[in-house]
Each structure stands twice: as C-alpha cells, then as structure tokens.
Design a protein around this motif. Structure first.
Motif, PDB file in Angstrom:
ATOM      1  N   THR A 113       0.849  -1.188   0.000  1.00 40.95           N
ATOM      2  CA  THR A 113       0.000   0.000   0.000  1.00 40.95           C
ATOM      3  C   THR A 113       0.890   1.245   0.000  1.00 40.95           C
ATOM      4  O   THR A 113       2.091   1.178   0.300  1.00 40.95           O
ATOM      5  CB  THR A 113      -0.909   0.013   1.234  1.00 40.95           C
ATOM      6  OG1 THR A 113      -0.092   0.027   2.419  1.00 40.95           O
ATOM      7  CG2 THR A 113      -1.820  -1.208   1.252  1.00 40.95           C
ATOM      8  N   ARG A 114       0.278   2.412  -0.316  1.00 45.22           N
ATOM      9  CA  ARG A 114       1.063   3.647  -0.386  1.00 45.22           C
ATOM     10  C   ARG A 114       1.699   3.987   0.967  1.00 45.22           C
ATOM     11  O   ARG A 114       2.840   4.472   1.022  1.00 45.22           O
ATOM     12  CB  ARG A 114       0.146   4.792  -0.844  1.00 45.22           C
ATOM     13  CG  ARG A 114      -0.231   4.738  -2.336  1.00 45.22           C
ATOM     14  CD  ARG A 114       0.886   5.286  -3.205  1.00 45.22           C
ATOM     15  NE  ARG A 114       0.571   5.207  -4.609  1.00 45.22           N
ATOM     16  CZ  ARG A 114      -0.016   6.194  -5.299  1.00 45.22           C
ATOM     17  NH1 ARG A 114      -0.400   7.300  -4.681  1.00 45.22           N
ATOM     18  NH2 ARG A 114      -0.227   6.064  -6.594  1.00 45.22           N
ATOM     19  N   SER A 127      -1.219   9.168  -0.689  1.00 42.56           N
ATOM     20  CA  SER A 127      -2.651   9.306  -0.966  1.00 42.56           C
ATOM     21  C   SER A 127      -3.205   8.098  -1.707  1.00 42.56           C
ATOM     22  O   SER A 127      -2.515   7.474  -2.523  1.00 42.56           O
ATOM     23  CB  SER A 127      -2.910  10.564  -1.795  1.00 42.56           C
ATOM     24  OG  SER A 127      -2.480  11.710  -1.096  1.00 42.56           O
ATOM     25  N   CYS A 128      -4.468   7.791  -1.436  1.00 46.37           N
ATOM     26  CA  CYS A 128      -5.146   6.675  -2.096  1.00 46.37           C
ATOM     27  C   CYS A 128      -5.230   6.922  -3.595  1.00 46.37           C
ATOM     28  O   CYS A 128      -5.714   7.980  -4.030  1.00 46.37           O
ATOM     29  CB  CYS A 128      -6.553   6.512  -1.500  1.00 46.37           C
ATOM     30  SG  CYS A 128      -7.561   5.279  -2.359  1.00 46.37           S
ATOM     31  N   GLU A 136      -3.488   5.952   1.869  1.00 50.88           N
ATOM     32  CA  GLU A 136      -3.885   4.578   1.528  1.00 50.88           C
ATOM     33  C   GLU A 136      -3.356   3.613   2.582  1.00 50.88           C
ATOM     34  O   GLU A 136      -2.364   2.909   2.389  1.00 50.88           O
ATOM     35  CB  GLU A 136      -3.366   4.186   0.142  1.00 50.88           C
ATOM     36  CG  GLU A 136      -3.981   2.873  -0.354  1.00 50.88           C
ATOM     37  CD  GLU A 136      -3.282   2.317  -1.570  1.00 50.88           C
ATOM     38  OE1 GLU A 136      -3.967   1.714  -2.410  1.00 50.88           O
ATOM     39  OE2 GLU A 136      -2.040   2.474  -1.675  1.00 50.88           O
ATOM     40  N   HIS A 140      -8.183   2.008   5.159  1.00 51.03           N
ATOM     41  CA  HIS A 140      -8.866   2.848   4.169  1.00 51.03           C
ATOM     42  C   HIS A 140      -9.157   2.056   2.902  1.00 51.03           C
ATOM     43  O   HIS A 140     -10.266   2.153   2.342  1.00 51.03           O
ATOM     44  CB  HIS A 140      -7.996   4.066   3.831  1.00 51.03           C
ATOM     45  CG  HIS A 140      -8.533   4.877   2.690  1.00 51.03           C
ATOM     46  ND1 HIS A 140      -9.565   5.788   2.847  1.00 51.03           N
ATOM     47  CD2 HIS A 140      -8.194   4.905   1.375  1.00 51.03           C
ATOM     48  CE1 HIS A 140      -9.832   6.340   1.676  1.00 51.03           C
ATOM     49  NE2 HIS A 140      -9.014   5.825   0.771  1.00 51.03           N
ATOM     50  N   LEU A 141      -8.181   1.296   2.435  1.00 50.82           N
ATOM     51  CA  LEU A 141      -8.327   0.569   1.168  1.00 50.82           C
ATOM     52  C   LEU A 141      -9.496  -0.399   1.192  1.00 50.82           C
ATOM     53  O   LEU A 141     -10.270  -0.483   0.230  1.00 50.82           O
ATOM     54  CB  LEU A 141      -7.018  -0.177   0.859  1.00 50.82           C
ATOM     55  CG  LEU A 141      -7.010  -1.076  -0.381  1.00 50.82           C
ATOM     56  CD1 LEU A 141      -7.298  -0.280  -1.637  1.00 50.82           C
ATOM     57  CD2 LEU A 141      -5.680  -1.805  -0.493  1.00 50.82           C
ATOM     58  N   CYS A 145     -12.569   3.631   1.654  1.00 55.78           N
ATOM     59  CA  CYS A 145     -12.550   4.231   0.319  1.00 55.78           C
ATOM     60  C   CYS A 145     -13.959   4.191  -0.281  1.00 55.78           C
ATOM     61  O   CYS A 145     -14.634   3.158  -0.215  1.00 55.78           O
ATOM     62  CB  CYS A 145     -11.565   3.485  -0.575  1.00 55.78           C
ATOM     63  SG  CYS A 145     -11.430   4.203  -2.234  1.00 55.78           S
ATOM     64  N   ARG A 198      -7.197  -1.927  -7.453  1.00 57.31           N
ATOM     65  CA  ARG A 198      -6.256  -0.879  -7.049  1.00 57.31           C
ATOM     66  C   ARG A 198      -4.986  -0.956  -7.879  1.00 57.31           C
ATOM     67  O   ARG A 198      -4.464   0.057  -8.363  1.00 57.31           O
ATOM     68  CB  ARG A 198      -5.976  -1.034  -5.555  1.00 57.31           C
ATOM     69  CG  ARG A 198      -4.991  -0.007  -5.010  1.00 57.31           C
ATOM     70  CD  ARG A 198      -3.577  -0.557  -4.992  1.00 57.31           C
ATOM     71  NE  ARG A 198      -2.643   0.348  -4.329  1.00 57.31           N
ATOM     72  CZ  ARG A 198      -1.324   0.305  -4.501  1.00 57.31           C
ATOM     73  NH1 ARG A 198      -0.777  -0.586  -5.338  1.00 57.31           N
ATOM     74  NH2 ARG A 198      -0.547   1.164  -3.855  1.00 57.31           N
TER      75      ARG A 198
END
Length: 393
Positions: A113-114, A127-128, A136, A140-141, A145, A198
């Motif tokens: 993930t980020r 950021s997502c 992200e 959240h993912l 989201c 994603r």
C-alpha cells in the motif's frame, strides 16, 4: 533408563511388545498407549527425521511455522493465534490459491500500500490512488474508500461496514465470525478483487466503478462454480471400479478407526479380471497386516493394489527412504514387494473403493476378525455384482 533403548521392550523373535516389562516400567496410562502401537514385522535401523513435518523431511515452510510460534516473536505468535479461526475457514474455501494467499497477505499487512511504501521511503505521497481523499492505509483501502464502500453495498455487505470502532485486525476476525462459509467466500473474493482493481489503476491506468467490480466478483465466482460442476460431473462418470488385465488380480484395501475405543480394522477384497470375488478379508488390528501380504501368500502372477489413501500409495511407489511415522510399515511392504511377484500400486477415490471400505467398517462394528475365502458377505457380493456390470463397448 538413560542407557536403555526401545528395542529392549520388544521381543526380537516374536516382534511383539514384552507386555509385563512395559507394564512394570511405565505408569498404567503410558503402558496402555505403548502397547497399542503396532510393530513392524521386521526391525529397521534408526534414522533422523524432521519433527516439524508429517513426512519427516525438512521444509522451509515447517521451519517458518516453528519460528512463528517462537516466544521470541510475540507479535507473530499473537497474530497467528488471533487469526486461527479465520485461517481455518479461509483454507477450506473453494477459491483459487492466489486469492487465499492475497487474503493471508492482507491479514499480515504484507501488501504494498502507499503508506507501507512511504514507510520504506520508496514514495513521498501516500494518498489513495482511487479516491485521493486520504492516505492509503490497509483500513482505508478495504473499509473506507468510497469505491470499496460501493462494492460492499452491491454485494449486500453494508452491515459489515458499521463497526469503525474496531481496528482492522479486530474487524477481519469479527467479519469471519459473522459470515457463513458462502458469504465468507464472497467476502474473501471481494478483498482480492479490491486489491486487484487498485493495482490496475496504479499500473495500467484502468479505472473500474464499484458496480463493475461487484459484477466481476459475482461472475468470477459463478465461473468457478461452473468449472467445479463440470469437473465433478466428469469424475462421477469416470469413477467406477475397473477390471484388472488378463491373469492379474486386483486387491482393494481400506481401513477404519474408532478413536474413542482406540481400535482399528482393515478390509481387503480380491477380484480377478472378470470381477469375481476371489477372497475377502477383515480383521481388528493389534498388529499390522497388509494387502501386500495377501498378494505374496498366493500364486497370482500380477497383483494390483488399490486404495483410497493417496499418501500411503505414494509412499509405496516411492523407493526413497520414508521418514514419516509409518516408515517402518512402508519399509515392510517394500521388502515384501522386492522379494516377490510383480506388484503395482494405484490410487482410487473412496467411491471406487466401496467394498473394502464396507468390509472394514462392518468389521469394526462387529469387533471380531473373520476370514472369507472365495466368497464375500451377501452385501459385498451384491455390491460386487453391481460393479461387475460392464459398460457397453
């Protein structure tokens, strides 16, 4: 006892436990357990075996498991324990392995993930990539989201989103407990699809809406179910007992075990190339008997041994040293085969091995041995006649 070995407790000529010595040496419960251990017919040399794997062979996987249970890594142990029910449920799902592995990675926070990439100083902006609204994180993912929330809504999983007071690990465990196997399968497939969507956005600039991803999940699972129906349909058509070649006999074997009373039974049926039952045999076990021994004792030129225990059949066909718990018995079988006629070991499903299975289970219920030459019980004969009906050429 430090200078004594197990072979002191075994009669060298009889190959039986010295019951009086065992009972005098050990407490009653331990002595009973020892005397229930069946002995191989021939003594064998000791060898090293890896205790972390049932096969006795070392594997990195088993070493990894041992390390995960180590007290030196308390977080890993805590995760393994808390996710135990989830993992048990996950590995039983009818899903491709790639999906199960992805879910496993999610539980251990192993995804790129980020936020994880930023933590490793590989990127600056966390950021997502789908909504751009927040960082992200794993939470959240898969929970916050807007695209993800739309997917859960399409799949009718809105109820699992109203528990923001739980952290991600607690949420996953809670969801696993709330959902039955059918819905948990959809949930796991959705986690995989969300991560795949994603990655498509990040690497391929492909943008999919929530309804499109939801429909993909439903279609994907329907395709898996369709393939399974076709596969099992073909298996049902093909799974029939087959006749051995001319001048050969086929020996089917099976076992049954009563864990409560600690007794086991085996059943064996021998048939010729016309499907005629030459011999059926069953016995309650205090020692180890073998279908191979029956083949050795008779003058059949070629013997095919069939059973529904894939691991045993593989061990009998493999001439490398076996290091598992049953290695001594496998070695006995190999010694008999090497000194005798032509043997062939074949695996068959339980549905093909019906007669041997019925003989073993009935013997366990009867709790006494029986030997039947050239005839089986009435039920076994009827089953044999049903199997002997040849398909049209």
């Amino acid at each position: 006892m430090r200078d004594h070995c197990v072979n002191v407790l075994i009669g060298s000529n009889t190959r039986k436990w010295k019951e009086e010595l065992v009972k005098d040496t050990f407490v009653e419960d331990d002595a009973d357990r020892i005397l229930r251990i069946p002995l191989a017919s021939s003594p064998h040399e000791d060898f090293l075996a890896w205790g972390g794997e049932a096969s006795g062979e070392f594997s990195v996987r088993s070493a990894y498991k041992l390390l995960q249970n180590s007290e030196e890594n308390p977080r890993a142990y805590a995760l393994q324990t808390s996710y135990r029910k989830l993992y048990k449920k996950l590995w039983l799902l009818n899903l491709p392995t790639k999906i199960k592995i992805t879910v496993w990675k999610i539980t251990w926070h192993f995804l790129a993930t980020r936020v994880n990439l930023q933590h490793r100083r590989l990127i600056v902006d966390p950021s997502c990539p789908r909504c751009g609204e927040r960082a992200e994180t794993r939470d959240h993912l898969f929970r916050e989201c807007p695209v993800t929330m739309e997917i859960w809504s399409i799949l009718l999983f809105q109820n699992i989103m109203g528990n923001d007071d739980r952290n991600f690990e607690q949420w996953l465990i809670w969801v696993c407990e709330q959902l039955n196997m059918h819905n948990f399968r959809i949930f796991c497939c959705a986690l995989w699809a969300i991560w795949g969507d994603r990655n498509s956005r990040v690497h391929n600039q492909k943008v999919s809406t929530g309804p499109e991803i939801g429909n993909f999940i439903k279609t994907y699972l329907a395709e898996i179910d369709g393939l399974e129906e076709k596969r099992f349909g073909k298996i049902d058509q093909l799974q029939m007992w087959t006749y051995p070649p001319q001048e050969a006999v086929k020996i089917n074997f099976d076992g049954a075990f009563d864990g409560h009373n600690h007794i086991s039974a085996s059943g064996v049926v021998v048939r010729d190339n016309e499907g005629v039952v030459l011999l059926s045999w069953s016995k309650i076990h205090k020692g180890v008997s073998s279908a191979v021994q029956i083949g050795v004792n008779h003058l059949w030129p070629t013997v095919i041994i069939e059973g529904d225990s894939l691991s045993v059949i593989k061990k009998c066909k493999n001439w490398d040293q076996d290091r598992s718990m049953i290695s001594a018995y496998i070695q006995d079988i190999k010694m008999m085969v090497s000194r005798s006629k032509k043997f062939d070991f074949q695996y068959v499903s339980r549905t093909v091995n019906t007669i041997a299975h019925d003989i073993a289970t009935k013997e366990l219920r009867r709790y006494k041995g029986s030997y039947q030459g050239r005839s089986a019980s009435e039920q076994d004969e009827q089953q044999g006649l049903r199997e002997a009906v040849r398909e049209p050429d």
